[in-house]
Each structure stands twice: as structure tokens, then as C-alpha cells.
Design a protein around this motif. Structure first.
Motif, PDB file in Angstrom:
ATOM      1  N   PHE A 147       0.854  -1.204   0.000  1.00 47.63           N
ATOM      2  CA  PHE A 147       0.000   0.000   0.000  1.00 47.63           C
ATOM      3  C   PHE A 147       0.884   1.247   0.000  1.00 47.63           C
ATOM      4  O   PHE A 147       1.916   1.274   0.682  1.00 47.63           O
ATOM      5  CB  PHE A 147      -0.875   0.090   1.251  1.00 47.63           C
ATOM      6  CG  PHE A 147      -1.929  -0.966   1.403  1.00 47.63           C
ATOM      7  CD1 PHE A 147      -2.234  -1.861   0.397  1.00 47.63           C
ATOM      8  CD2 PHE A 147      -2.649  -1.044   2.596  1.00 47.63           C
ATOM      9  CE1 PHE A 147      -3.214  -2.821   0.564  1.00 47.63           C
ATOM     10  CE2 PHE A 147      -3.633  -2.001   2.772  1.00 47.63           C
ATOM     11  CZ  PHE A 147      -3.913  -2.892   1.761  1.00 47.63           C
ATOM     12  N   ASP A 148       0.397   2.301  -0.675  1.00 50.47           N
ATOM     13  CA  ASP A 148       1.153   3.554  -0.696  1.00 50.47           C
ATOM     14  C   ASP A 148       0.823   4.412   0.532  1.00 50.47           C
ATOM     15  O   ASP A 148       0.493   5.583   0.427  1.00 50.47           O
ATOM     16  CB  ASP A 148       0.835   4.310  -2.000  1.00 50.47           C
ATOM     17  CG  ASP A 148       1.625   5.603  -2.152  1.00 50.47           C
ATOM     18  OD1 ASP A 148       2.535   5.846  -1.345  1.00 50.47           O
ATOM     19  OD2 ASP A 148       1.314   6.379  -3.073  1.00 50.47           O
ATOM     20  N   PHE A 149       0.861   3.783   1.693  1.00 51.05           N
ATOM     21  CA  PHE A 149       0.803   4.518   2.960  1.00 51.05           C
ATOM     22  C   PHE A 149       1.297   3.558   4.029  1.00 51.05           C
ATOM     23  O   PHE A 149       1.091   2.346   3.925  1.00 51.05           O
ATOM     24  CB  PHE A 149      -0.597   5.055   3.284  1.00 51.05           C
ATOM     25  CG  PHE A 149      -1.718   4.057   3.240  1.00 51.05           C
ATOM     26  CD1 PHE A 149      -2.189   3.445   4.395  1.00 51.05           C
ATOM     27  CD2 PHE A 149      -2.326   3.728   2.037  1.00 51.05           C
ATOM     28  CE1 PHE A 149      -3.232   2.534   4.347  1.00 51.05           C
ATOM     29  CE2 PHE A 149      -3.374   2.812   1.981  1.00 51.05           C
ATOM     30  CZ  PHE A 149      -3.818   2.213   3.138  1.00 51.05           C
ATOM     31  N   ASN A 185     -10.155   1.131  -2.568  1.00 51.85           N
ATOM     32  CA  ASN A 185      -9.562   2.103  -3.473  1.00 51.85           C
ATOM     33  C   ASN A 185      -8.775   1.417  -4.589  1.00 51.85           C
ATOM     34  O   ASN A 185      -7.896   0.588  -4.338  1.00 51.85           O
ATOM     35  CB  ASN A 185      -8.614   2.992  -2.652  1.00 51.85           C
ATOM     36  CG  ASN A 185      -7.806   3.921  -3.524  1.00 51.85           C
ATOM     37  OD1 ASN A 185      -8.369   4.738  -4.232  1.00 51.85           O
ATOM     38  ND2 ASN A 185      -6.483   3.783  -3.484  1.00 51.85           N
ATOM     39  N   GLU A 186      -9.115   1.768  -5.825  1.00 49.72           N
ATOM     40  CA  GLU A 186      -8.363   1.341  -7.017  1.00 49.72           C
ATOM     41  C   GLU A 186      -8.181  -0.162  -7.139  1.00 49.72           C
ATOM     42  O   GLU A 186      -7.119  -0.647  -7.543  1.00 49.72           O
ATOM     43  CB  GLU A 186      -6.987   2.023  -7.049  1.00 49.72           C
ATOM     44  CG  GLU A 186      -7.077   3.534  -7.199  1.00 49.72           C
ATOM     45  CD  GLU A 186      -5.711   4.204  -7.377  1.00 49.72           C
ATOM     46  OE1 GLU A 186      -4.710   3.585  -7.022  1.00 49.72           O
ATOM     47  OE2 GLU A 186      -5.679   5.338  -7.873  1.00 49.72           O
ATOM     48  N   CYS A 187      -9.227  -0.924  -6.764  1.00 49.26           N
ATOM     49  CA  CYS A 187      -9.104  -2.376  -6.957  1.00 49.26           C
ATOM     50  C   CYS A 187      -9.105  -2.677  -8.469  1.00 49.26           C
ATOM     51  O   CYS A 187      -9.379  -1.788  -9.286  1.00 49.26           O
ATOM     52  CB  CYS A 187     -10.231  -3.112  -6.242  1.00 49.26           C
ATOM     53  SG  CYS A 187     -11.863  -2.646  -6.807  1.00 49.26           S
ATOM     54  N   TRP A 196       1.053  14.601 -13.929  1.00 44.36           N
ATOM     55  CA  TRP A 196       2.023  14.062 -12.961  1.00 44.36           C
ATOM     56  C   TRP A 196       2.598  12.743 -13.468  1.00 44.36           C
ATOM     57  O   TRP A 196       3.746  12.684 -13.864  1.00 44.36           O
ATOM     58  CB  TRP A 196       1.434  13.929 -11.554  1.00 44.36           C
ATOM     59  CG  TRP A 196       2.514  13.493 -10.617  1.00 44.36           C
ATOM     60  CD1 TRP A 196       2.682  12.276 -10.032  1.00 44.36           C
ATOM     61  CD2 TRP A 196       3.651  14.276 -10.215  1.00 44.36           C
ATOM     62  NE1 TRP A 196       3.848  12.243  -9.299  1.00 44.36           N
ATOM     63  CE2 TRP A 196       4.461  13.456  -9.397  1.00 44.36           C
ATOM     64  CE3 TRP A 196       4.081  15.584 -10.484  1.00 44.36           C
ATOM     65  CZ2 TRP A 196       5.658  13.906  -8.837  1.00 44.36           C
ATOM     66  CZ3 TRP A 196       5.273  16.033  -9.927  1.00 44.36           C
ATOM     67  CH2 TRP A 196       6.045  15.201  -9.104  1.00 44.36           C
ATOM     68  N   TYR A 197       1.765  11.681 -13.482  1.00 49.17           N
ATOM     69  CA  TYR A 197       2.290  10.437 -14.051  1.00 49.17           C
ATOM     70  C   TYR A 197       2.103  10.543 -15.566  1.00 49.17           C
ATOM     71  O   TYR A 197       1.068  10.137 -16.099  1.00 49.17           O
ATOM     72  CB  TYR A 197       1.547   9.218 -13.494  1.00 49.17           C
ATOM     73  CG  TYR A 197       1.718   9.056 -11.989  1.00 49.17           C
ATOM     74  CD1 TYR A 197       2.983   8.899 -11.438  1.00 49.17           C
ATOM     75  CD2 TYR A 197       0.624   9.064 -11.139  1.00 49.17           C
ATOM     76  CE1 TYR A 197       3.154   8.761 -10.063  1.00 49.17           C
ATOM     77  CE2 TYR A 197       0.787   8.915  -9.770  1.00 49.17           C
ATOM     78  CZ  TYR A 197       2.051   8.763  -9.230  1.00 49.17           C
ATOM     79  OH  TYR A 197       2.220   8.631  -7.888  1.00 49.17           O
ATOM     80  N   VAL A 198       3.063  11.165 -16.219  1.00 45.64           N
ATOM     81  CA  VAL A 198       2.929  11.386 -17.660  1.00 45.64           C
ATOM     82  C   VAL A 198       3.972  10.560 -18.388  1.00 45.64           C
ATOM     83  O   VAL A 198       5.052  10.300 -17.846  1.00 45.64           O
ATOM     84  CB  VAL A 198       3.112  12.876 -18.025  1.00 45.64           C
ATOM     85  CG1 VAL A 198       1.926  13.692 -17.584  1.00 45.64           C
ATOM     86  CG2 VAL A 198       4.395  13.439 -17.432  1.00 45.64           C
ATOM     87  N   ASN A 228       4.458  12.949  -1.182  1.00 46.17           N
ATOM     88  CA  ASN A 228       4.631  14.407  -1.040  1.00 46.17           C
ATOM     89  C   ASN A 228       3.590  15.213  -1.807  1.00 46.17           C
ATOM     90  O   ASN A 228       3.829  16.371  -2.129  1.00 46.17           O
ATOM     91  CB  ASN A 228       6.030  14.789  -1.538  1.00 46.17           C
ATOM     92  CG  ASN A 228       7.110  14.140  -0.710  1.00 46.17           C
ATOM     93  OD1 ASN A 228       7.309  14.507   0.444  1.00 46.17           O
ATOM     94  ND2 ASN A 228       7.796  13.163  -1.272  1.00 46.17           N
ATOM     95  N   LYS A 229       2.458  14.582  -2.103  1.00 49.23           N
ATOM     96  CA  LYS A 229       1.434  15.330  -2.835  1.00 49.23           C
ATOM     97  C   LYS A 229       0.559  16.144  -1.890  1.00 49.23           C
ATOM     98  O   LYS A 229      -0.476  16.678  -2.293  1.00 49.23           O
ATOM     99  CB  LYS A 229       0.588  14.392  -3.697  1.00 49.23           C
ATOM    100  CG  LYS A 229       1.407  13.685  -4.782  1.00 49.23           C
ATOM    101  CD  LYS A 229       0.549  12.900  -5.733  1.00 49.23           C
ATOM    102  CE  LYS A 229       1.384  12.020  -6.648  1.00 49.23           C
ATOM    103  NZ  LYS A 229       1.950  10.830  -5.971  1.00 49.23           N
ATOM    104  N   GLY A 230       0.960  16.264  -0.637  1.00 49.89           N
ATOM    105  CA  GLY A 230       0.198  17.088   0.301  1.00 49.89           C
ATOM    106  C   GLY A 230       0.208  18.550  -0.107  1.00 49.89           C
ATOM    107  O   GLY A 230       1.236  19.064  -0.556  1.00 49.89           O
TER     108      GLY A 230
HETATM  109  C1  ADA Z   1      -3.318   6.473  -6.134  1.00 49.83           C
HETATM  110  C2  ADA Z   1      -3.772   6.093  -4.736  1.00 49.83           C
HETATM  111  C3  ADA Z   1      -3.232   6.995  -3.657  1.00 49.83           C
HETATM  112  C4  ADA Z   1      -1.821   7.415  -3.963  1.00 49.83           C
HETATM  113  C5  ADA Z   1      -1.762   8.112  -5.301  1.00 49.83           C
HETATM  114  C6  ADA Z   1      -0.360   8.560  -5.693  1.00 49.83           C
HETATM  115  O1  ADA Z   1      -4.265   7.021  -6.911  1.00 49.83           O
HETATM  116  O2  ADA Z   1      -5.142   5.952  -4.609  1.00 49.83           O
HETATM  117  O3  ADA Z   1      -3.311   6.310  -2.447  1.00 49.83           O
HETATM  118  O4  ADA Z   1      -1.010   6.293  -3.969  1.00 49.83           O
HETATM  119  O5  ADA Z   1      -2.186   7.223  -6.292  1.00 49.83           O
HETATM  120  O6  ADA Z   1       0.173   9.399  -4.994  1.00 49.83           O
HETATM  121  O7  ADA Z   1       0.157   8.056  -6.679  1.00 49.83           O
END
Ligand code: ADA
Length: 567
Positions: free
Chosen positions: A141-143, A377-379, A433-435, A537-539
Motif C-alpha cells: 500500500f502507498d501509505f 480504493n483502485e481495486c 504528474w504520471y505522464v 509528497n502530494k500534500g
Molecule cells: C493512487 C492512490 C493513492 C496514492 C496516489 C499517488 O491514486 O489511490 O493512495 O497512492 O495514487 O500518490 O500516486
């Protein structure tokens, strides 16, 4: 610590939060662990994430916590754990009472009677990943997945028959009509009598009620009904009394629904504007002190938000109580991040997910602020093999709570094969961003990126509202360079400004949730190579809630009169 709702007036509820005995074991074989033979070498705060503290930072293993409590004469003891992450076992006087394996939902534990009133409570907590034992949590997971007793622990002293829960359903939000479903536990006579106190009104008695399987339903009316809105979030309370026991629930009178492609809040179309938010702080992990919860909420409101998504797990009830009090709409969702066919065709996984849905709804159903249920999320919703599971989850939500729309955030775009199953289409997208490599002016791809997806979904599902559930870019706090390139605060601010203006002026889009509120710690291992500082760091704020340049840009867009409220 203030106890979240429900609260009690007659029932004695004790707070077990504070400093507990603690020890940490590396590489422990849980099969062989005997928690009665443990030496406690340290202390740990409850609630807290032990692995957010400097001494145990980043460790994975088995933490053992101990405290004592006393039972009361003629009362049964019930322990309520608001969240223990990720997996735990609860022992009282050396006897295993239960196991739990979702780090973000609450659970109860009935304490058997004993001769001595002095009881020893030991909680074995494990934060190691293991699909067999704790299938809901994954390392990828990205957290960051934290460990510990991360939310409050409460000891309830109840009579033999007591009130388990009160669920309020608004029948007519303007007239103040509602029904209360009251669930009782323990032996009951054929007919029972309940007392009800609404707001500050005198107690009303309802006699001769016939409980069916421990449940009674009452149709009630708030004497001076005031609607719950964002500017005036009026709350009402209902105290239900059964014998010596009672429970106080708080609720709000409001109406939130989908109507074709629109979202309607208290009879007016609403444009949702807000952020995704992780419960995360460098010093506290996910166990945020109340001051910080309130601070987050105030900052969200100051940024012009009317909505927040509790990404990606069931929320701290204190945060939802504050959203009720301050007037902020919430999307609450189950724990999940890019689960795939391995999970969504696995019976054990699905059974655990089902329990998590039950626990989340039981805890949050009375919050007027919670207006949308989400899940996973994103399954991998582009895979037909996942459809049965997704369908079953939506059905479960609808059965447990027919009043709220259900959705999940997809980033599968045109490949998604499951959007017919949900009430509301929620898309995550990251243009700019993701380009793909080779794009010279990534910011310029944003308007088209939004438009393309909005057009596709609006055409395919013209009767469902569409919201952008994630969009954003990284900006490192304090990072500037002459080119205003990727990772600078300037790039991020321009990205969010462009995204907001495009989404808010697109008639096919009913809301935008920026990714994300504040920087949050993520992967500990190799995946973090794409995440400087091992943070996402997308905060718009950094992890200490210091605003980046993006904060000004977002505030300006969210407060533009044209997008002020409804349309
Ligand atoms: C996804 C996901 C987020 C985060 C984001 C990112 O869409 O749902 O949790 O990971 O991407 O920053 O890439």
C-alpha cells in the motif's frame, strides 16, 4: 480523552487509555507465545502507534501491552477497542478472549465473571504482514501500515440486559421524523419498557414494546427540528434508557442523495470540493491527538473545502464527531489499496472485508457528516473476475444502509467493467504528474486529461454523478527552482490550480478531491524510491501541516464565487 459518541449518562464507562506496560518481541512465533510469561521491560502510551515512537520506529514484530481494571458488583464488563493495528489478541487474566485483524475498525470483548474484581488485561499486537493471518493489510500500500493500540480503549459496566446500539434513520429531515432501531443484549421479557430523551426534553416512556430478536424500532419526532447543514451543523441527541442502562446517540437531520447525474444536499445540487486525507503525522503516526484532528478540520475548512475523503480506511470516530460539529461532508471507506484478483476471489479475504464493512457502518452510521460509503480504493475493476466480489460488497452496503450512495475510486478509466454496480462514479486520475516520458509541457495535459475521462463516463453512465476522487502532483516543502519543474512548490500549485479550475467548470463533474491534504509517510522499502523522503509528497500541506504554495492556489479556486456552493 473525550469519548466519541455514543455516550452514556447512567452506564459507567471507564477510560483505559494512558500509559500501559509494554514489551516488544522480534521474530516471535505467535503459535508458541505464552503471554502470561512475558517480562514487561518498557511503557507505551495508549492510544499510540508504537512504531511511530523513536525507540520502536519502523519495527515489525509483536508488541505486548498490559494494564489492569476492576469489575463492578452486579455488572458485566465489556471492553471496547476502537482500533488495534494490525492484528491482535485480547487476554483477560491469562485467558484468550478474542482475536481481531483489521487495524482501523473497532471491536468488543465480553469479559467473563471472576471471583476477584481485579483483572489483568493483556493485548498482543502484531504488525507483521501475513496474508494468511491478516489479509486486509498489505505491505505494498502507498501509505505506512502502523502497529499498536492506535485508538481508544473503554471499559463498559453493563447490567445483565443492556442496550447494544441505537441506529437513527431520518424519515423526514424537515419535519424531524426519524426512526430509532434499538438493539438489546441479554435475556429480555416478552414486553419491555424504554425511556427516550430527545435533546433537553423530558423523558418519554414507551411501554409494552415487543422486542423481536432483541430489537425494537420506534418512530420518533424531534420537538424543534433544525436541519444539519454546512453553515449551521445542528445536532440532536437521543438518550435511550432501558432499566439501569442507557445510551446517548447524536444525529443530524439532512438529506444527501444522487439524482441522475447530480448530487443533492438538502434539496440543492452541490459541488463537492475537498481533499483526500490520511491519518498520519511524523510523531504520532495514525494516532492523532484531538488538537491535531481539530486543526486538520479547521485547515480543511479554511481551504474552502466542504468535503473530505477518509482515504483509505475507516476513520477515527473523534474526527467524524468533529466533522459533525463543524459541518464537513465525509466519504468513509474500507481499508484497501489496489486489491487484485488474488484478494477479490479469496473467500477468507472477502469474509474479513465483510466484517470490516459491518464494523465501519456500525461505528459511523449515525454521523450526519458521513454521506458516502466507499470501499477498496483502485481495486482491479478492469477484471471481470472481480465483478462478483464488487457486486457483493455494494449489496452488503445497500442492505446495511440503504440511505447512502456507495462508490469506489477507480483509476482503470475506459477499461473499468464495474461502474454499473455503484451509485456514484469516482475516478482517480493523474494527468500532469504520471505522464509518459517525452511530454514537454505536462501541465498542459491536465484539461484534456480531465475532459476525456469526464466525457467517457458521462456518456456511458448519464444517470450517475461523477466525481474526481483523486488528482494531484508532488511538491516538496521548501523546494523551488528557476524552472518551476517537477517537485517544486510552484509546479504543484499550478497543477492544482489548473485541475481545480478545469474540474469545477466542467458540468459533467460534481466534485473534486485533491490528492492529498498533508504529506504522509509511505513504504519503508524499495517502492519508496519513487517517493522522496519515503513520503507521499502530494500534500498541499507538509506532514507538519505547514502550507505549501498550493494552499493559496486551492483556497482561491475553492472560494471562487462561481463555485461557492450549488449550481
Ligand atoms: C493512487 C492512490 C493513492 C496514492 C496516489 C499517488 O491514486 O489511490 O493512495 O497512492 O495514487 O500518490 O500516486
Amino acid at each position: 480523552m473525550k469519548k466519541p459518541f455514543p455516550r452514556h449518562f447512567s452506564r459507567l464507562v471507564e477510560e483505559l487509555n494512558g500509559t500501559w506496560d509494554f514489551t516488544f518481541l522480534h521474530g516471535c512465533d505467535l503459535e508458541k507465545l505464552d503471554p502470561t510469561r512475558v517480562t514487561y521491560s518498557d511503557k507505551m502510551a495508549v492510544p499510540a502507534a508504537f512504531d511511530a515512537t523513536p525507540r520502536y520506529a519502523g519495527l515489525r514484530g509483536t508488541a505486548i501491552y498490559r494494564t489492569w481494571f476492576q469489575t463492578q458488583p452486579e455488572r458485566n464488563a465489556r471492553l471496547h477497542f476502537e482500533a488495534v493495528s494490525m492484528w491482535c489478541q485480547v487476554y483477560v487474566d491469562g485467558v484468550l478472549l478474542r482475536e481481531h485483524d483489521c487495524g482501523y475498525t473497532g471491536f468488543w470483548c465480553e469479559v467473563p465473571a471472576a471471583e476477584s474484581p481485579n483483572r489483568e488485561l493483556v493485548v498482543v499486537v502484531d504488525n507483521r504482514f501475513d496474508f494468511e493471518r491478516v489479509p486486509l493489510h498489505e505491505e505494498y500500500f502507498d501509505f505506512y501500515q502502523w502497529g499498536g493500540m492506535i485508538r481508544g480503549v473503554w471499559l463498559h459496566h453493563v447490567p445483565e440486559s443492556f442496550i447494544e446500539s441505537v441506529v437513527v434513520t431520518t424519515e423526514d429531515w424537515k419535519a424531524g421524523d426519524f426512526s430509532a432501531k434499538i438493539t438489546l443484549q441479554g435475556p429480555l421479557p416478552e414486553k419491555i419498557e424504554l425511556g427516550c430523551v430527545l435533546d433537553e426534553q423530558p423523558l418519554q416512556t414507551y411501554a409494552g414494546l415487543l422486542p423481536f430478536e432483541g430489537r425494537v424500532q420506534l418512530r420518533l419526532q424531534v420537538p424543534n427540528p433544525k436541519p444539519w447543514s454546512l453553515d449551521a451543523p445542528h445536532l440532536h441527541t437521543l438518550r435511550v434508557v432501558y432499566g439501569a442502562d442507557d445510551i446517548i446517540v447524536r444525529f443530524g437531520l439532512r438529506d444527501f442523495k444522487t439524482d441522475g447525474p447530480r448530487l443533492i444536499f438538502n434539496e440543492k445540487p452541490i459541488m463537492l470540493k475537498g481533499f483526500n486525507r490520511h491519518e498520519s503525522h511524523p510523531q504520532f503516526g495514525p494516532a492523532l491527538p484531538e488538537a491535531l484532528l481539530l486543526n486538520d478540520l479547521q485547515q480543511l475548512k479554511d481551504l474552502g473545502c466542504n468535503f473530505v475523503r477518509g482515504s483509505h480506511y475507516p476513520q477515527d470516530q473523534r474526527f467524524l464527531d468533529l466533522c459533525d460539529e463543524l459541518g464537513l461532508l465525509v466519504w468513509e471507506e474500507t481499508l484497501g489499496w489496489q486489491q487484485n484478483v488474488k484478494h477479490l476471489t479469496n473467500e477468507k479475504y472477502l469474509a474479513r472485508h465483510k466484517t470490516m464493512v459491518e464494523e465501519m457502518i456500525a461505528a459511523s452510521i449515525n454521523h450526519p457528516s458521513v454521506v458516502i460509503w466507499g470501499f477498496l480504493n483502485e481495486c482491479t475493476s478492469q477484471d471481470v473476475a472481480c465483478r462478483p466480489a464488487i457486486q457483493a460488497i455494494v449489496t452488503q452496503f445497500h442492505q446495511l444502509d440503504p440511505s447512502r450512495p456507495v462508490t469506489f475510486a477507480t483509476f482503470r478509466g475506459v477499461a473499468d467493467v464495474c461502474q454499473d454496480l455503484v451509485d456514484l462514479i469516482s475516478i482517480n486520475l493523474y494527468p500532469g504528474w504520471y505522464v509518459p516520458g517525452g511530454i514537454e509541457k505536462p501541465l498542459e495535459t491536465i484539461p484534456e486529461g480531465i475532459r476525456k475521462q469526464a466525457d467517457y463516463f458521462a456518456e456511458k453512465y448519464p444517470h450517475k454523478p461523477l466525481i474526481i476522487s483523486e488528482i494531484g502532483a508532488e511538491g516538496l516543502y521548501g523546494w523551488h527552482d528557476a524552472m518551476n519543474g517537477f517537485w517544486t512548490e510552484e509546479y504543484q500549485a499550478e497543477h492544482l490550480r489548473t485541475s481545480c479550475l478545469e474540474a469545477l467548470s466542467n458540468d459533467k463533474v460534481q466534485g473534486i478531491l485533491l490528492w492529498h491534504f498533508s504529506d504522509a509517510r509511505t513504504y519503508a522499502g524499495g517502492y519508496s524510491l519513487g517517493r522522496p523522503r519515503a513520503y507521499n509528497n502530494k500534500g498541499t500541506l507538509d506532514e507538519y501541516r505547514r502550507p505549501k504554495l498550493a494552499a493559496k492556489a486551492v483556497r482561491e479556486c475553492f472560494q471562487l464565487p462561481a463555485f461557492e456552493s450549488s449550481r
